[in-house]
Design a protein around this motif. Sequence first.
Motif, PDB file in Angstrom:
ATOM      1  N   GLY A  88    -122.222 -32.328-134.622  1.00 35.79           N
ATOM      2  CA  GLY A  88    -122.005 -31.762-136.437  1.00 35.79           C
ATOM      3  C   GLY A  88    -123.467 -30.019-135.988  1.00 35.79           C
ATOM      4  O   GLY A  88    -123.466 -29.667-137.490  1.00 35.79           O
ATOM      5  N   ALA A  89    -123.643 -29.905-134.755  1.00 33.88           N
ATOM      6  CA  ALA A  89    -124.233 -28.951-134.197  1.00 33.88           C
ATOM      7  C   ALA A  89    -122.942 -28.007-135.027  1.00 33.88           C
ATOM      8  O   ALA A  89    -122.192 -28.348-134.988  1.00 33.88           O
ATOM      9  N   PRO A  90    -123.896 -26.468-135.654  1.00 33.84           N
ATOM     10  CA  PRO A  90    -123.006 -25.514-135.870  1.00 33.84           C
ATOM     11  C   PRO A  90    -122.557 -24.543-134.301  1.00 33.84           C
ATOM     12  O   PRO A  90    -123.052 -25.421-133.247  1.00 33.84           O
ATOM     13  N   HIS A  91    -121.652 -24.109-134.772  1.00 35.57           N
ATOM     14  CA  HIS A  91    -121.122 -23.846-133.211  1.00 35.57           C
ATOM     15  C   HIS A  91    -121.508 -22.808-132.781  1.00 35.57           C
ATOM     16  O   HIS A  91    -121.355 -22.472-131.339  1.00 35.57           O
ATOM     17  N   VAL A  92    -122.914 -22.034-133.308  1.00 35.04           N
ATOM     18  CA  VAL A  92    -123.619 -20.954-132.312  1.00 35.04           C
ATOM     19  C   VAL A  92    -124.195 -22.223-131.535  1.00 35.04           C
ATOM     20  O   VAL A  92    -124.734 -21.195-130.310  1.00 35.04           O
ATOM     21  N   LEU A  93    -124.845 -23.663-132.079  1.00 34.31           N
ATOM     22  CA  LEU A  93    -125.933 -23.725-131.164  1.00 34.31           C
ATOM     23  C   LEU A  93    -124.691 -24.243-130.039  1.00 34.31           C
ATOM     24  O   LEU A  93    -125.408 -24.739-128.970  1.00 34.31           O
ATOM     25  N   VAL A  94    -123.694 -25.150-130.175  1.00 34.21           N
ATOM     26  CA  VAL A  94    -122.798 -25.407-129.331  1.00 34.21           C
ATOM     27  C   VAL A  94    -122.400 -24.566-127.743  1.00 34.21           C
ATOM     28  O   VAL A  94    -122.442 -24.998-126.925  1.00 34.21           O
ATOM     29  N   ALA A  95    -122.307 -23.040-128.295  1.00 32.87           N
ATOM     30  CA  ALA A  95    -122.113 -22.247-127.334  1.00 32.87           C
ATOM     31  C   ALA A  95    -123.841 -22.110-126.640  1.00 32.87           C
ATOM     32  O   ALA A  95    -123.599 -21.733-125.665  1.00 32.87           O
ATOM     33  N   LEU A  96    -124.844 -22.147-127.027  1.00 32.16           N
ATOM     34  CA  LEU A  96    -125.730 -21.741-126.865  1.00 32.16           C
ATOM     35  C   LEU A  96    -126.656 -23.211-125.307  1.00 32.16           C
ATOM     36  O   LEU A  96    -126.270 -22.598-124.559  1.00 32.16           O
ATOM     37  N   ALA A  97    -125.592 -24.101-125.922  1.00 35.32           N
ATOM     38  CA  ALA A  97    -126.196 -25.548-125.353  1.00 35.32           C
ATOM     39  C   ALA A  97    -125.275 -24.702-124.182  1.00 35.32           C
ATOM     40  O   ALA A  97    -125.291 -25.363-122.710  1.00 35.32           O
ATOM     41  N   GLY A  98    -123.243 -24.107-123.920  1.00 28.93           N
ATOM     42  CA  GLY A  98    -122.753 -23.932-122.469  1.00 28.93           C
ATOM     43  C   GLY A  98    -123.599 -23.078-121.875  1.00 28.93           C
ATOM     44  O   GLY A  98    -123.181 -22.952-121.130  1.00 28.93           O
ATOM     45  N   GLU A  99    -123.926 -22.786-122.243  1.00 25.52           N
ATOM     46  CA  GLU A  99    -125.191 -20.998-121.722  1.00 25.52           C
ATOM     47  C   GLU A  99    -126.398 -20.950-121.156  1.00 25.52           C
ATOM     48  O   GLU A  99    -126.491 -20.680-119.879  1.00 25.52           O
ATOM     49  N   ASP A 100    -127.467 -22.307-121.982  1.00 28.25           N
ATOM     50  CA  ASP A 100    -128.673 -22.667-121.512  1.00 28.25           C
ATOM     51  C   ASP A 100    -128.787 -23.928-120.902  1.00 28.25           C
ATOM     52  O   ASP A 100    -128.551 -24.692-122.010  1.00 28.25           O
ATOM     53  N   THR A 101    -129.347 -24.061-119.643  1.00 29.03           N
ATOM     54  CA  THR A 101    -129.301 -25.515-119.881  1.00 29.03           C
ATOM     55  C   THR A 101    -130.834 -26.252-120.366  1.00 29.03           C
ATOM     56  O   THR A 101    -130.873 -27.339-121.075  1.00 29.03           O
ATOM     57  N   LEU A 114    -120.003 -29.730-112.235  1.00 24.45           N
ATOM     58  CA  LEU A 114    -120.879 -29.232-113.211  1.00 24.45           C
ATOM     59  C   LEU A 114    -120.278 -28.698-114.423  1.00 24.45           C
ATOM     60  O   LEU A 114    -121.140 -28.925-115.830  1.00 24.45           O
ATOM     61  N   GLN A 115    -119.508 -27.714-114.120  1.00 25.11           N
ATOM     62  CA  GLN A 115    -118.511 -28.150-115.525  1.00 25.11           C
ATOM     63  C   GLN A 115    -117.905 -28.538-116.150  1.00 25.11           C
ATOM     64  O   GLN A 115    -118.379 -28.379-117.311  1.00 25.11           O
ATOM     65  N   ARG A 116    -117.580 -29.945-115.845  1.00 24.68           N
ATOM     66  CA  ARG A 116    -117.273 -31.070-116.577  1.00 24.68           C
ATOM     67  C   ARG A 116    -118.310 -31.554-117.261  1.00 24.68           C
ATOM     68  O   ARG A 116    -118.137 -31.635-118.464  1.00 24.68           O
ATOM     69  N   GLN A 117    -120.073 -31.698-116.670  1.00 22.68           N
ATOM     70  CA  GLN A 117    -121.127 -32.182-117.357  1.00 22.68           C
ATOM     71  C   GLN A 117    -121.569 -31.526-118.551  1.00 22.68           C
ATOM     72  O   GLN A 117    -121.638 -31.729-119.344  1.00 22.68           O
ATOM     73  N   THR A 118    -121.301 -30.096-118.184  1.00 22.36           N
ATOM     74  CA  THR A 118    -121.626 -29.110-119.004  1.00 22.36           C
ATOM     75  C   THR A 118    -120.604 -29.500-120.583  1.00 22.36           C
ATOM     76  O   THR A 118    -121.659 -29.328-121.350  1.00 22.36           O
ATOM     77  N   GLN A 119    -119.366 -29.273-120.498  1.00 19.44           N
ATOM     78  CA  GLN A 119    -118.559 -29.223-121.461  1.00 19.44           C
ATOM     79  C   GLN A 119    -118.751 -30.928-122.637  1.00 19.44           C
ATOM     80  O   GLN A 119    -118.486 -31.314-123.069  1.00 19.44           O
ATOM     81  N   ALA A 120    -119.278 -31.737-121.245  1.00 21.31           N
ATOM     82  CA  ALA A 120    -119.474 -33.250-121.681  1.00 21.31           C
ATOM     83  C   ALA A 120    -120.837 -33.372-122.845  1.00 21.31           C
ATOM     84  O   ALA A 120    -120.218 -33.635-123.930  1.00 21.31           O
ATOM     85  N   LYS A 121    -121.560 -32.030-122.193  1.00 20.43           N
ATOM     86  CA  LYS A 121    -122.808 -32.254-123.271  1.00 20.43           C
ATOM     87  C   LYS A 121    -122.443 -31.600-124.234  1.00 20.43           C
ATOM     88  O   LYS A 121    -123.306 -31.948-125.600  1.00 20.43           O
ATOM     89  N   GLN A 122    -121.791 -30.411-124.810  1.00 18.00           N
ATOM     90  CA  GLN A 122    -121.085 -29.303-125.717  1.00 18.00           C
ATOM     91  C   GLN A 122    -120.556 -30.418-126.571  1.00 18.00           C
ATOM     92  O   GLN A 122    -120.729 -30.246-128.016  1.00 18.00           O
ATOM     93  N   GLN A 123    -119.385 -31.572-125.981  1.00 16.88           N
ATOM     94  CA  GLN A 123    -118.476 -32.203-126.463  1.00 16.88           C
ATOM     95  C   GLN A 123    -119.843 -32.866-128.020  1.00 16.88           C
ATOM     96  O   GLN A 123    -119.019 -33.093-129.119  1.00 16.88           O
ATOM     97  N   LEU A 124    -121.103 -34.287-127.247  1.00 15.65           N
ATOM     98  CA  LEU A 124    -121.661 -34.654-127.968  1.00 15.65           C
ATOM     99  C   LEU A 124    -122.170 -33.866-128.380  1.00 15.65           C
ATOM    100  O   LEU A 124    -122.295 -34.803-129.767  1.00 15.65           O
ATOM    101  N   ILE A 125    -122.765 -32.723-128.069  1.00 14.46           N
ATOM    102  CA  ILE A 125    -123.366 -32.102-129.175  1.00 14.46           C
ATOM    103  C   ILE A 125    -122.830 -31.738-130.883  1.00 14.46           C
ATOM    104  O   ILE A 125    -122.976 -31.788-131.431  1.00 14.46           O
TER     105      ILE A 125
END
Length: 123
Positions: free
Chosen positions: A92-105, A77-88
Amino acid sequence: MAKDETSHTLLQKGLAPAPRAPEPPPPPRSQYFESFVDFVSDKDLHEGAQNRNEIASFAKEQWRTEQQEGAKRDLELQRQTQAKQQLIKADGAPHVLVALAGEDTEVRDYLVRLVAARGPEGR
């Protein structure tokens, strides 16, 4: 007349020493031992376990297997989450959105859908 006696002197005279309670029996041994040292020090149990090949049976306990499987699921699950964060992040998404993507499904899935809808050219 009788001599005055305090409660302390009365107690000293009138009470015999309290009888000691019998020692409680040692707790029965379960199939698991307190420690490896206890196990090895009990020669009969140690040799019997060697003969029955039970020394490493603690590794076959069900809860250990369940813990290992849970850890594997968490890692995947952590690997899938990190892969999606890398895609986001790559989009070119701001770091805040990348961080939110890591916290909220929900946020993560929404942003991944937006990135996919924009296509490879994106902009």
